[in-house]
Design an enzyme around this catalytic site. Sequence first.
Site, PDB file in Angstrom:
ATOM      1  N   GLU A 160     -37.002 -67.977  -4.721  1.00 53.01           N
ATOM      2  CA  GLU A 160     -37.122 -68.669  -6.013  1.00 53.01           C
ATOM      3  C   GLU A 160     -36.324 -69.975  -6.074  1.00 53.01           C
ATOM      4  OE1 GLU A 160     -36.149 -65.693  -8.952  1.00 53.01           O
ATOM      5  OE2 GLU A 160     -37.745 -64.361  -8.295  1.00 53.01           O
ATOM      6  N   ASN A 201     -39.916 -66.952  -0.620  1.00 59.52           N
ATOM      7  CA  ASN A 201     -40.616 -66.140  -1.619  1.00 59.52           C
ATOM      8  C   ASN A 201     -40.460 -66.779  -3.002  1.00 59.52           C
ATOM      9  OD1 ASN A 201     -41.821 -63.503  -2.282  1.00 59.52           O
ATOM     10  ND2 ASN A 201     -39.863 -62.980  -3.240  1.00 59.52           N
ATOM     11  N   HIS A 237     -46.289 -61.785 -10.115  1.00 61.63           N
ATOM     12  CA  HIS A 237     -46.014 -61.108 -11.392  1.00 61.63           C
ATOM     13  C   HIS A 237     -47.006 -61.682 -12.404  1.00 61.63           C
ATOM     14  CE1 HIS A 237     -42.484 -59.033  -9.952  1.00 61.63           C
ATOM     15  NE2 HIS A 237     -42.012 -60.152  -9.459  1.00 61.63           N
ATOM     16  N   GLU A 266     -44.631 -58.943  -4.717  1.00 58.67           N
ATOM     17  CA  GLU A 266     -44.061 -58.253  -5.888  1.00 58.67           C
ATOM     18  C   GLU A 266     -45.123 -58.045  -6.970  1.00 58.67           C
ATOM     19  OE1 GLU A 266     -40.436 -60.143  -7.271  1.00 58.67           O
ATOM     20  OE2 GLU A 266     -39.807 -60.632  -5.233  1.00 58.67           O
ATOM     21  N   ASP A 268     -47.299 -57.104  -9.888  1.00 56.77           N
ATOM     22  CA  ASP A 268     -47.545 -56.265 -11.067  1.00 56.77           C
ATOM     23  C   ASP A 268     -48.341 -57.087 -12.067  1.00 56.77           C
ATOM     24  OD1 ASP A 268     -45.372 -57.809 -12.063  1.00 56.77           O
ATOM     25  OD2 ASP A 268     -43.970 -56.132 -11.921  1.00 56.77           O
TER      26      ASP A 268
HETATM   27  O1  G2I Z   1     -37.418 -59.975 -12.118  1.00 56.95           O
HETATM   28  C1  G2I Z   1     -38.432 -59.404 -11.369  1.00 56.95           C
HETATM   29  C2  G2I Z   1     -38.305 -59.753  -9.891  1.00 56.95           C
HETATM   30  C3  G2I Z   1     -38.513 -61.245  -9.684  1.00 56.95           C
HETATM   31  N1  G2I Z   1     -38.431 -61.596  -8.271  1.00 56.95           N
HETATM   32  C4  G2I Z   1     -37.243 -61.143  -7.573  1.00 56.95           C
HETATM   33  C5  G2I Z   1     -36.999 -59.660  -7.797  1.00 56.95           C
HETATM   34  O2  G2I Z   1     -35.810 -59.246  -7.173  1.00 56.95           O
HETATM   35  C6  G2I Z   1     -36.972 -59.330  -9.282  1.00 56.95           C
HETATM   36  O3  G2I Z   1     -36.712 -57.914  -9.390  1.00 56.95           O
HETATM   37  C7  G2I Z   1     -35.945 -57.516 -10.486  1.00 56.95           C
HETATM   38  C8  G2I Z   1     -35.799 -55.996 -10.432  1.00 56.95           C
HETATM   39  O4  G2I Z   1     -37.070 -55.428 -10.570  1.00 56.95           O
HETATM   40  C9  G2I Z   1     -34.899 -55.532 -11.583  1.00 56.95           C
HETATM   41  O5  G2I Z   1     -34.630 -54.141 -11.453  1.00 56.95           O
HETATM   42  O6  G2I Z   1     -34.686 -58.116 -10.409  1.00 56.95           O
HETATM   43  C10 G2I Z   1     -33.895 -57.816 -11.563  1.00 56.95           C
HETATM   44  C11 G2I Z   1     -32.627 -58.633 -11.534  1.00 56.95           C
HETATM   45  O7  G2I Z   1     -32.894 -59.961 -11.690  1.00 56.95           O
HETATM   46  C12 G2I Z   1     -33.605 -56.312 -11.588  1.00 56.95           C
HETATM   47  O8  G2I Z   1     -32.903 -55.985 -12.777  1.00 56.95           O
HETATM   48  C13 G2I Z   1     -31.607 -55.520 -12.610  1.00 56.95           C
HETATM   49  C14 G2I Z   1     -30.959 -55.542 -13.983  1.00 56.95           C
HETATM   50  O9  G2I Z   1     -30.938 -56.880 -14.439  1.00 56.95           O
HETATM   51  C15 G2I Z   1     -29.584 -55.019 -13.894  1.00 56.95           C
HETATM   52  O10 G2I Z   1     -29.031 -54.945 -15.179  1.00 56.95           O
HETATM   53  C16 G2I Z   1     -29.585 -53.665 -13.216  1.00 56.95           C
HETATM   54  O11 G2I Z   1     -28.262 -53.215 -13.012  1.00 56.95           O
HETATM   55  O12 G2I Z   1     -31.585 -54.215 -12.082  1.00 56.95           O
HETATM   56  C17 G2I Z   1     -30.295 -53.755 -11.870  1.00 56.95           C
HETATM   57  C18 G2I Z   1     -30.340 -52.423 -11.128  1.00 56.95           C
HETATM   58  O13 G2I Z   1     -31.085 -51.471 -11.852  1.00 56.95           O
END
Ligand code: G2I
Length: 368
Positions: A160, A201, A237, A266, A268
């Site tokens: 990103e 990515n 996404h 990724e 969805d």
């Molecule tokens: O935002 C969607 C994706 C965009 N591209 C990069 C990916 O790495 C990203 O994934 C998301 C995860 O699906 C989330 O699960 O990235 C987020 C963080 O930017 C993830 O969220 C985080 C929460 O913000 C935290 O509060 C939490 O502790 O997940 C953490 C673990 O559950």
Amino acid sequence: MPSLKWRSLAVVCAVASAAASVLVATPAQADGPLRTHAAERGKFIGAALATGPLANETTYRNIAATEFNQVTAENAMKWDATEPNDNQYSFSGADQIVNFATQNNQQVHGHTLVWHSQTPGWVQGLNATNMRAAMNEHIATVVGRYANNATVVSWDVVNEVFNEDGTFRQSFWFNTLGQSFIADAFRAARAADPNARLCINDYNVEGINAKSTAMFNLVQSLRSQNVPVDCVGFQSHLAIQFGFPNDIQQNLQRFANLGVQVRITELDIRMQNPRNAQKDTTQAQYYTNVINACNAVTACAGVTIWGFTDRYSWIPDTFPSECCGLIYDNNYAQKPAYTAVHNALDGGTPSDTTPPTTPGTPTASNVT
Ligand code: G2I
């Protein structure tokens, strides 16, 4: 082709001709797991996995094991998980994912080494010299840990780096190091594992637009300088309230023509609450379109869905009025989107419902 489906079609045909009745086309049944059909095409179908449910929920584990032949750690390989403090590494979550994948004959895509998000504050405050050293050391350690592990085959090296208009994101990486951090990161990853496939990515790069064109130009420029960029990840996404990027296949192909592998990383497809049958149908069509685009591009290695069950998804946390972007519902029931992915991987419903003719004596082919 799944033998089961053709066997049952043959039975239907036999019964139909015996009764001299008209053959009625029946929709293809969702026979066989997704991974079987993807493998038949030489592609992967994957899911991002979360460590909590992987440890605690049998149904989650079973679906993850049986349906997918590729896995990405949703969070467990990010910097805040693997190196929360300077030179203090923690690989429990990452190893959990990799071990699960090894047990289930799945390949792992490492996500992600250099990102502006989920990177601890101690990194963000470093001066240029120390930040570059910390980045190189982090990459060497994390990639190096799995360099001799056959399960881990690829990495998102940088993630990103662009704004929507195609300019570079003003992240702490860019602001401290300039764009050279990108080339440095790829070189460090190549040094740590010469055999891993190294990817850049991003999101909103599925169609041809300012951002994807900036990505295209960057990849072309890096490769002309022998920076080891092997692959481009298109996060995908998507949301049904926005139009589908109909030029996705064309866009994947222009990157493929640069000589890189492409992959959907990724996927969805969210919708505004509440979910209903009509939205499910639109969502299923979007899933079909994405799988078809990857199928149509030889250099597209496969598709990773960002999770698989709506029970565990980032979508409601980020978009409180949206939901339901995945292929299983909250209770692990398969949605129309599952059938769409299945049938697109399987080749879809055969349109020709004419019963096969009985083989007779071969006629001369006139080919000597
Ligand atoms: O935002 C969607 C994706 C965009 N591209 C990069 C990916 O790495 C990203 O994934 C998301 C995860 O699906 C989330 O699960 O990235 C987020 C963080 O930017 C993830 O969220 C985080 C929460 O913000 C935290 O509060 C939490 O502790 O997940 C953490 C673990 O559950």
